[in-house]
Write a protein that holds these residues in place. Structure first.
Motif, PDB file in Angstrom:
ATOM      1  N   GLY A  11     -15.241  13.173  22.451  1.00 25.97           N
ATOM      2  CA  GLY A  11     -13.834  13.491  22.591  1.00 25.97           C
ATOM      3  C   GLY A  11     -13.471  14.570  21.588  1.00 25.97           C
ATOM      4  N   ILE A  12     -12.720  15.566  22.015  1.00 23.71           N
ATOM      5  CA  ILE A  12     -12.345  16.678  21.145  1.00 23.71           C
ATOM      6  C   ILE A  12     -10.881  16.556  20.764  1.00 23.71           C
ATOM      7  CG2 ILE A  12     -12.147  19.188  20.940  1.00 23.71           C
ATOM      8  CD1 ILE A  12     -14.376  19.442  22.998  1.00 23.71           C
ATOM      9  N   VAL A  13     -10.606  16.618  19.463  1.00 18.41           N
ATOM     10  CA  VAL A  13      -9.232  16.547  18.969  1.00 18.41           C
ATOM     11  C   VAL A  13      -8.812  17.942  18.518  1.00 18.41           C
ATOM     12  CG1 VAL A  13      -7.629  15.424  17.394  1.00 18.41           C
ATOM     13  CG2 VAL A  13      -9.663  14.187  18.187  1.00 18.41           C
ATOM     14  N   ALA A  22     -13.031  13.327  26.927  1.00 16.52           N
ATOM     15  CA  ALA A  22     -11.580  13.383  26.726  1.00 16.52           C
ATOM     16  C   ALA A  22     -11.232  14.449  25.703  1.00 16.52           C
ATOM     17  CB  ALA A  22     -11.061  12.021  26.264  1.00 16.52           C
ATOM     18  N   VAL A  23     -10.001  14.919  25.755  1.00 19.09           N
ATOM     19  CA  VAL A  23      -9.468  15.851  24.770  1.00 19.09           C
ATOM     20  C   VAL A  23      -8.091  15.370  24.342  1.00 19.09           C
ATOM     21  CG1 VAL A  23     -10.742  17.845  25.642  1.00 19.09           C
ATOM     22  CG2 VAL A  23      -8.460  17.339  26.550  1.00 19.09           C
ATOM     23  N   SER A  24      -7.703  15.786  23.131  1.00 21.11           N
ATOM     24  CA  SER A  24      -6.401  15.380  22.606  1.00 21.11           C
ATOM     25  C   SER A  24      -5.752  16.549  21.884  1.00 21.11           C
ATOM     26  CB  SER A  24      -6.564  14.198  21.640  1.00 21.11           C
ATOM     27  OG  SER A  24      -5.335  13.890  21.009  1.00 21.11           O
ATOM     28  N   ASP A  25      -4.465  16.739  22.139  1.00 18.06           N
ATOM     29  CA  ASP A  25      -3.714  17.766  21.436  1.00 18.06           C
ATOM     30  C   ASP A  25      -2.234  17.412  21.503  1.00 18.06           C
ATOM     31  OD1 ASP A  25      -4.543  20.982  20.663  1.00 18.06           O
ATOM     32  OD2 ASP A  25      -2.416  20.452  20.762  1.00 18.06           O
ATOM     33  N   ALA A  36      -2.105  12.937  24.129  1.00 23.92           N
ATOM     34  CA  ALA A  36      -1.295  13.563  23.082  1.00 23.92           C
ATOM     35  C   ALA A  36      -1.614  12.977  21.720  1.00 23.92           C
ATOM     36  CB  ALA A  36       0.189  13.396  23.392  1.00 23.92           C
ATOM     37  N   ASP A  37      -2.138  11.754  21.694  1.00 23.96           N
ATOM     38  CA  ASP A  37      -2.445  11.040  20.444  1.00 23.96           C
ATOM     39  C   ASP A  37      -3.931  10.716  20.407  1.00 23.96           C
ATOM     40  OD1 ASP A  37      -2.745   9.236  18.331  1.00 23.96           O
ATOM     41  OD2 ASP A  37      -0.762   8.370  18.627  1.00 23.96           O
ATOM     42  N   TYR A  38      -4.626  11.209  19.395  1.00 18.20           N
ATOM     43  CA  TYR A  38      -6.067  10.964  19.308  1.00 18.20           C
ATOM     44  C   TYR A  38      -6.386   9.488  19.132  1.00 18.20           C
ATOM     45  CZ  TYR A  38      -5.748  10.459  14.194  1.00 18.20           C
ATOM     46  OH  TYR A  38      -5.449  10.025  12.918  1.00 18.20           O
ATOM     47  N   ARG A  39      -5.469   8.725  18.549  1.00 21.05           N
ATOM     48  CA  ARG A  39      -5.702   7.287  18.379  1.00 21.05           C
ATOM     49  C   ARG A  39      -5.769   6.589  19.731  1.00 21.05           C
ATOM     50  NH1 ARG A  39      -1.939   9.051  14.814  1.00 21.05           N
ATOM     51  NH2 ARG A  39      -2.408   8.892  12.582  1.00 21.05           N
ATOM     52  N   GLU A  40      -4.889   6.978  20.618  1.00 19.07           N
ATOM     53  CA  GLU A  40      -4.901   6.404  21.969  1.00 19.07           C
ATOM     54  C   GLU A  40      -6.193   6.777  22.686  1.00 19.07           C
ATOM     55  OE1 GLU A  40      -2.220   6.328  26.097  1.00 19.07           O
ATOM     56  OE2 GLU A  40      -1.717   7.730  24.472  1.00 19.07           O
ATOM     57  N   MET A  41      -6.641   8.006  22.490  1.00 21.07           N
ATOM     58  CA  MET A  41      -7.908   8.436  23.085  1.00 21.07           C
ATOM     59  C   MET A  41      -9.054   7.560  22.622  1.00 21.07           C
ATOM     60  SD  MET A  41      -9.815  12.173  22.794  1.00 21.07           S
ATOM     61  CE  MET A  41     -10.356  11.907  21.090  1.00 21.07           C
ATOM     62  N   ILE A  58     -13.563  17.324  15.676  1.00 20.43           N
ATOM     63  CA  ILE A  58     -12.231  17.623  15.131  1.00 20.43           C
ATOM     64  C   ILE A  58     -12.046  19.128  14.971  1.00 20.43           C
ATOM     65  CG2 ILE A  58     -10.665  17.208  13.204  1.00 20.43           C
ATOM     66  CD1 ILE A  58     -12.417  14.671  12.606  1.00 20.43           C
ATOM     67  N   CYS A  59     -11.056  19.672  15.694  1.00 21.20           N
ATOM     68  CA  CYS A  59     -10.769  21.114  15.655  1.00 21.20           C
ATOM     69  C   CYS A  59      -9.286  21.354  15.377  1.00 21.20           C
ATOM     70  CB  CYS A  59     -11.149  21.753  16.988  1.00 21.20           C
ATOM     71  SG  CYS A  59     -12.897  21.660  17.408  1.00 21.20           S
ATOM     72  N   THR A  60      -8.731  20.587  14.479  1.00 20.05           N
ATOM     73  CA  THR A  60      -7.310  20.639  14.157  1.00 20.05           C
ATOM     74  C   THR A  60      -7.051  21.483  12.909  1.00 20.05           C
ATOM     75  OG1 THR A  60      -7.452  18.725  12.702  1.00 20.05           O
ATOM     76  CG2 THR A  60      -7.068  18.284  15.047  1.00 20.05           C
TER      77      THR A  60
END
Length: 351
Positions: free
Chosen positions: A7-9, A33-36, A55-60, A71-73
């Motif tokens: 999964g990518i954040v 999955a992805v998150s942003d 929208a929330d990485y925790r939910e992912m 992590i790419c934040t």
């Protein structure tokens, strides 16, 4: 074939130009999955159609069966997300810098040790063709004792995302020192054998915060500009590092300074030979048969970002020995933090 479910954040610039395209080219990796926090960014057409969006990485992490998180934040979120993912039993790959403070980097180390999972941070310049060649020279003892060096990444004009998170210290941790410095500092120290830093002197300058927003660097496209935003970081940093084995390293990093052109470089000096790495091209300097000799190897192409990510996948899936560990990450963040402290206090900082 076993696949690494990842999964990518954060799916902004660096995820797009380096991470997503690299994973898409690997048969044994699936972007699950992805998150942003910005939903529109997840419409990027290179994200697999099957990937879930959050929208929330925790939910992912709660809803998806993931093996690893990438992590790419922005920098201030690296440690928070890494620790959370490790605590939830996921392997972690994180963009540089490791963290914006030494305390946060130690939290990452502790979480990794407790979880037993893999934690790696982007060190893409170790994986270029020239770097791999120089590492073989070092390991073969061709340079002898490497006792001094200099490194830098200097730009004439190339401030990323002016007014955005890159130039906001609370989010980035600093300017070109923490943004660009990680790259060349790591390569220099890696080739020197990863010695531990014991003392640091540094100076930082901010002279272009109010200057016209001119750019001659392709790299300045990273980040999102913000009119009337914050610019409370340096645009030039210089420093000097002493290591426990007696070696020393001069450093210089800038987003903007009145120089001829942008350049990335590492220069090392050893008792038997020396080398330069400049914009991924390498030269070796030694002597042979009573004459001084310059060696310019002919090397094939390499993609440092892709090959660094490939290395992470190999470590997780196939047990390949990692070329990066917590001690190296902590040493890096400690050096960065000490240079900023030295610049603020106007004196050498002992580590």
């Amino acid at each position: 074939m076993k696949k690494l479910r990842i999964g990518i954040v954060g799916v902004g610039s660096i995820a797009r130009v380096a991470h997503i395209c690299s994973y898409n080219g690997m048969e044994d990796v699936e972007i699950v999955a992805v998150s942003d926090i910005v939903p529109e960014k997840m419409n990027y057409d290179q994200i697999p159609a099957t990937a879930k969006k959050y929208a929330d990485y925790r939910e992912m992490l709660e809803k998806e069966s993931l093996d690893a998180v990438d992590i790419c934040t922005p920098n201030d979120l690296h440690s928070e997300i890494a620790v959370y993912a490790l605590e939830h039993g996921k392997h972690v790959f994180c963009e540089k810098p490791d963290a914006i403070s030494f305390e946060e980097r130690k939290r990452m180390s502790a979480a990794q040790q407790k979880s037993g999972k893999v934690l790696m941070v982007m060190r893409n310049n170790r994986h270029t063709a020239g770097s791999l060649y120089l590492k073989k020279c070092v390991d073969a003892g061709e340079f002898g004792e490497i006792y001094a060096g200099r490194c830098g990444w200097i730009r004439r004009r190339g401030i990323p995302g002016k007014g955005g998170w890159f130039t906001t210290k609370s989010r980035s941790g600093g300017g070109p020192l923490i943004d660009l410095g990680v790259h060349m500092l790591d390569l220099a120290i890696y080739l020197m054998g990863n010695p531990k830093a014991v003392a640091v002197s540094g100076s930082t300058y901010c002279k272009f915060a109010e200057a016209d927003d001119i750019s001659d660097s392709e790299h300045s496209s990273f980040g999102e500009k913000k009119e009337d935003g914050i610019f409370d970081v340096e645009d030039l940093a210089t420093g000097f590092i002493r290591f426990e084995n007696g070696a020393s390293l001069q450093v210089e990093f800038s987003w903007a300074s009145n120089i001829e052109e942008e350049s990335r470089f590492v220069e090392l000096r050893g008792t038997k030979g020396g080398c330069t790495w400049k914009d991924e091209q390498v030269k070796v300097f030694n002597e042979k048969n009573g004459a001084l000799v310059d060696v310019v190897p002919k090397l094939g192409p390499a993609n440092g970002h892709r090959d660094n990510l490939r290395h992470f996948v190999n470590v997780v899936l196939y047990g390949e020995a990692a070329d990066f560990d917590n001690a190296q990450g902590e040493n890096m963040v400690k050096i960065l933090e000490a240079i900023y402290r030295s610049a603020k206090e106007g004196k050498e900082v002992k580590l």
